[in-house]
Design a protein around this motif. Structure first.
Motif, PDB file in Angstrom:
ATOM      1  N   PRO A 272      -1.284  26.266  45.362  1.00 16.07           N
ATOM      2  CA  PRO A 272      -1.532  25.166  44.441  1.00 16.07           C
ATOM      3  C   PRO A 272      -0.861  23.865  44.890  1.00 16.07           C
ATOM      4  CG  PRO A 272       0.146  26.598  43.558  1.00 16.07           C
ATOM      5  CD  PRO A 272      -0.363  27.279  44.786  1.00 16.07           C
ATOM      6  N   GLN A 273      -1.325  22.796  44.327  1.00 21.41           N
ATOM      7  CA  GLN A 273      -0.816  21.475  44.650  1.00 21.41           C
ATOM      8  C   GLN A 273       0.673  21.386  44.314  1.00 21.41           C
ATOM      9  OE1 GLN A 273      -1.752  18.249  41.847  1.00 21.41           O
ATOM     10  NE2 GLN A 273      -2.648  17.146  43.568  1.00 21.41           N
ATOM     11  N   VAL A 274       1.415  20.710  45.182  1.00 22.17           N
ATOM     12  CA  VAL A 274       2.838  20.507  44.956  1.00 22.17           C
ATOM     13  C   VAL A 274       3.082  19.078  44.499  1.00 22.17           C
ATOM     14  CG1 VAL A 274       5.140  20.513  45.995  1.00 22.17           C
ATOM     15  CG2 VAL A 274       3.454  22.224  46.685  1.00 22.17           C
ATOM     16  N   ILE A 275       3.769  18.933  43.376  1.00 20.93           N
ATOM     17  CA  ILE A 275       4.167  17.614  42.879  1.00 20.93           C
ATOM     18  C   ILE A 275       5.671  17.491  43.080  1.00 20.93           C
ATOM     19  CG2 ILE A 275       4.279  16.086  40.879  1.00 20.93           C
ATOM     20  CD1 ILE A 275       1.838  17.541  39.773  1.00 20.93           C
ATOM     21  N   HIS A 276       6.097  16.492  43.812  1.00 25.30           N
ATOM     22  CA  HIS A 276       7.507  16.370  44.163  1.00 25.30           C
ATOM     23  C   HIS A 276       8.370  16.113  42.932  1.00 25.30           C
ATOM     24  CE1 HIS A 276      11.233  14.751  45.858  1.00 25.30           C
ATOM     25  NE2 HIS A 276      10.887  15.325  47.010  1.00 25.30           N
ATOM     26  N   ARG A 277       7.974  15.230  42.091  1.00 25.10           N
ATOM     27  CA  ARG A 277       8.590  14.919  40.794  1.00 25.10           C
ATOM     28  C   ARG A 277       9.901  14.142  40.896  1.00 25.10           C
ATOM     29  NH1 ARG A 277      10.252  18.343  35.620  1.00 25.10           N
ATOM     30  NH2 ARG A 277      11.025  19.861  37.091  1.00 25.10           N
ATOM     31  N   ASP A 278      10.439  13.954  42.088  1.00 27.90           N
ATOM     32  CA  ASP A 278      11.675  13.179  42.206  1.00 27.90           C
ATOM     33  C   ASP A 278      11.654  12.327  43.470  1.00 27.90           C
ATOM     34  OD1 ASP A 278      14.140  12.306  41.291  1.00 27.90           O
ATOM     35  OD2 ASP A 278      15.259  13.861  42.352  1.00 27.90           O
ATOM     36  N   LEU A 279      10.507  11.731  43.744  1.00 32.39           N
ATOM     37  CA  LEU A 279      10.387  10.855  44.904  1.00 32.39           C
ATOM     38  C   LEU A 279      11.162   9.566  44.640  1.00 32.39           C
ATOM     39  CD1 LEU A 279       9.062  10.309  47.687  1.00 32.39           C
ATOM     40  CD2 LEU A 279       7.222   9.174  46.440  1.00 32.39           C
ATOM     41  N   SER A 334       1.804  10.784  39.120  1.00 34.74           N
ATOM     42  CA  SER A 334       3.208  10.469  38.841  1.00 34.74           C
ATOM     43  C   SER A 334       3.964  10.224  40.141  1.00 34.74           C
ATOM     44  CB  SER A 334       3.860  11.618  38.063  1.00 34.74           C
ATOM     45  OG  SER A 334       3.154  11.890  36.869  1.00 34.74           O
ATOM     46  N   ASP A 335       3.654  11.018  41.160  1.00 31.75           N
ATOM     47  CA  ASP A 335       4.240  10.780  42.488  1.00 31.75           C
ATOM     48  C   ASP A 335       3.751   9.465  43.077  1.00 31.75           C
ATOM     49  OD1 ASP A 335       5.756  13.085  42.525  1.00 31.75           O
ATOM     50  OD2 ASP A 335       4.394  14.216  43.812  1.00 31.75           O
ATOM     51  N   VAL A 336       2.497   9.129  42.815  1.00 33.77           N
ATOM     52  CA  VAL A 336       1.942   7.866  43.331  1.00 33.77           C
ATOM     53  C   VAL A 336       2.686   6.676  42.732  1.00 33.77           C
ATOM     54  CG1 VAL A 336      -0.107   6.393  43.401  1.00 33.77           C
ATOM     55  CG2 VAL A 336      -0.326   8.868  43.800  1.00 33.77           C
ATOM     56  N   TYR A 337       3.021   6.768  41.448  1.00 33.22           N
ATOM     57  CA  TYR A 337       3.794   5.696  40.808  1.00 33.22           C
ATOM     58  C   TYR A 337       5.146   5.533  41.501  1.00 33.22           C
ATOM     59  CZ  TYR A 337       6.123   2.881  37.245  1.00 33.22           C
ATOM     60  OH  TYR A 337       6.799   1.870  36.581  1.00 33.22           O
ATOM     61  N   ALA A 338       5.831   6.660  41.718  1.00 35.74           N
ATOM     62  CA  ALA A 338       7.139   6.595  42.384  1.00 35.74           C
ATOM     63  C   ALA A 338       7.002   6.023  43.792  1.00 35.74           C
ATOM     64  CB  ALA A 338       7.759   7.988  42.430  1.00 35.74           C
ATOM     65  N   PHE A 339       5.917   6.379  44.487  1.00 38.73           N
ATOM     66  CA  PHE A 339       5.690   5.819  45.817  1.00 38.73           C
ATOM     67  C   PHE A 339       5.531   4.301  45.733  1.00 38.73           C
ATOM     68  CE2 PHE A 339       2.807   4.202  49.048  1.00 38.73           C
ATOM     69  CZ  PHE A 339       3.422   4.635  50.224  1.00 38.73           C
ATOM     70  N   GLY A 340       4.845   3.822  44.725  1.00 36.47           N
ATOM     71  CA  GLY A 340       4.681   2.375  44.549  1.00 36.47           C
ATOM     72  C   GLY A 340       6.014   1.670  44.379  1.00 36.47           C
ATOM     73  N   VAL A 341       6.949   2.300  43.667  1.00 37.54           N
ATOM     74  CA  VAL A 341       8.292   1.714  43.499  1.00 37.54           C
ATOM     75  C   VAL A 341       9.014   1.669  44.852  1.00 37.54           C
ATOM     76  CG1 VAL A 341      10.525   1.976  42.367  1.00 37.54           C
ATOM     77  CG2 VAL A 341       8.422   2.491  41.107  1.00 37.54           C
ATOM     78  N   VAL A 342       8.911   2.724  45.638  1.00 38.40           N
ATOM     79  CA  VAL A 342       9.525   2.746  46.971  1.00 38.40           C
ATOM     80  C   VAL A 342       8.919   1.658  47.847  1.00 38.40           C
ATOM     81  CG1 VAL A 342       9.784   4.097  49.088  1.00 38.40           C
ATOM     82  CG2 VAL A 342      10.120   5.195  46.865  1.00 38.40           C
TER      83      VAL A 342
END
Length: 452
Positions: A272-279, A334-342
């Motif tokens: 299954p897909q892995v969501i990092h959740r703490d990028l 949710s990971d994509v949002y965190a990537f945008g912040v990075v």
């Protein structure tokens, strides 16, 4: 009883024959023989035994019979006892061999193996990864060996500090340098994150995901052994003493591209897909060539779309997507949002959350959003270290990607695969992209007014 007598007769026949030859003599009332050999007249007749002597002879025979019976019974009893003793000894030998084998096996694995067995049950949870998403098992390492490799966890060898412990530099066999994360305490959260980290990283292999070399369990202490990333975390590079001076524009774009590739692998190529959740920038590590790798998978999940009713809300302020923070909805977006912040950190050189006053904070998204879409203002808010060092068309494109990634509505955010396709043309071929940089290509373009 008849069988028993037959058995006795079989083995003691000769004795009975000798006795019966005496008893068989015919005795007359006077005690003399009634029949003498005719052919031997010269031989004196043998007198018959007196009655008293016959009685003695018969008693002797009975005595021998009793002795034979007792001897036979004794032999049978002794044989039975001996067989029982031999059988018992055989059973004890087999039991001892089994225990010895088990003891040797336990000793070979050591105390850490026995304590690590509880991990095995947990690690069966994620058994449905595709073959391409599997790396194999991770080695269980000896605690004393790692203690020596880290100079007994000396403070001078600390590489960083995390939520549950410190990371130490270690020298393993063959002069191999590694990073050892020491997790103290046995809280349920710490144990679960440790188990998740070991399980996922033992199955995942990708150039942009940190490699786990091994782990160790010693009492309440748990150790994770990673490949060493010589340039530390992106957070340290951007917000540490150097303030990003080691990261030129193209290197920053390479880091963004590497991070997107790591996420794309988790989202698109693992089942299954892995969501990092703490990028976040502190979980993006850089090697000696500034290749970026995702790390810290303790909060990662593999169960697809989540809601706040079946797991605890976790994350870092400034990187958490609004829908996750408010409604507990967690997806790959949710990971994509965190990537945008990075990406905004790389672009602007600012922290994700900055204090304006002791009780007032401002996020980089809130501060930057009005200016990111204004081409006249954007060049002025770029990190001074890289300001005026890039093609402005590339700057506008990166800003547009960042704006899409941090949209409040998840459906408006792109997939990480789309982000990857947008960033690849902005990174030089030498750094893993498709951009061909020529000496005549201008690095700085003239600012285009917003009304053009």
């Amino acid at each position: 009883m008849k069988n028993f007598l037959a058995f006795v007769l079989l083995f003691h026949g000769p004795i009975w024959v000798s006795h019966l030859s005496v008893i068989d003599a015919r005795l007359d009332p006077l005690g003399f023989s009634l029949s003498a050999p005719v052919s031997s007249p010269a031989v004196s007749p043998i007198p018959s035994l007196p009655a008293s002597m016959a009685g003695i002879q018969i008693g002797t025979v009975k005595h021998h019979m009793d002795l034979d019976k007792k001897l036979l019974v004794s032999l049978i009893v002794a044989s039975t006892a001996l067989a029982a003793i031999m059988f018992s000894m055989l059973c004890l030998w087999v039991f001892h061999r089994k225990n010895l084998h088990k003891s040797r096996k336990d000793s070979a694995h050591g105390t850490d193996v026995r304590k690590g067995r509880a991990l095995a049950a947990f690690m069966g949870r994620y058994s449905s990864f595709k073959t391409s998403c599997k790396k194999g098992s991770v080695s269980l390492m000896d605690y004393k060996f790692l203690e020596t490799a880290t100079n007994h966890f000396r403070e001078n060898d600390i590489l960083g500090v995390g939520g549950f412990g410190c990371v130490y530099k270690a020298r393993l066999a063959d002069n191999l340098d590694a990073a050892v994360k020491k997790l103290e305490g046995g809280s349920p959260d710490a144990i679960e994150e440790f188990q998740t980290e070991v399980d996922l990283l033992s199955r995942i292999q990708h150039p942009n995901i940190i490699s786990l070399l091994g782990y160790s369990v010693h009492g309440e202490t748990r150790l994770l052994v990673y490949e060493l990333m010589q340039n530390g975390s992106l957070e340290t590079q951007l917000h540490g003493p150097s303030h990003g001076s080691a990261l030129a524009w193209h290197h920053r774009m390479k880091i963004a591209l590497d991070t997107a590739r790591g996420l794309e692998y988790l989202h698109e190529h693992c089942s299954p897909q892995v969501i990092h959740r703490d990028l976040k920038s502190s979980n993006i590590l850089l090697d000696s060539s500034f290749n970026a790798k995702l790390s810290d998978f303790g909060l990662a999940i593999t169960d697809g779309t989540q809601n706040k009713n079946n797991f605890k809300l976790s994350g870092t302020l400034g990187y958490v997507a609004p829908e996750y923070l408010l409604d507990g909805k967690l997806t790959d977006k949710s990971d994509v949002y965190a990537f945008g912040v990075v990406l905004l950190e790389l672009l602007l050189g600012r922290k994700p959350v900055e204090k304006l006053a002791p009780s007032q904070c401002q996020s980089i998204v809130t501060w930057a959003m009005p200016q990111l879409t204004d081409r006249t203002k954007l060049p002025n808010i770029v990190d001074p270290v890289i300001r005026d060092t890039m093609d402005l068309k590339h700057l506008y494109q990166v800003a547009a990607v960042a704006v899409l990634c941090v949209q409040p509505e998840p459906s408006y955010r792109p997939l990480i695969a789309d982000v990857l396709h947008s960033l690849t043309p902005l990174v030089p071929v030498e750094l893993g992209g498709t951009l061909r940089v020529t000496q005549n290509m201008p690095l700085v373009a003239k600012v285009i007014p917003s009304d053009h």
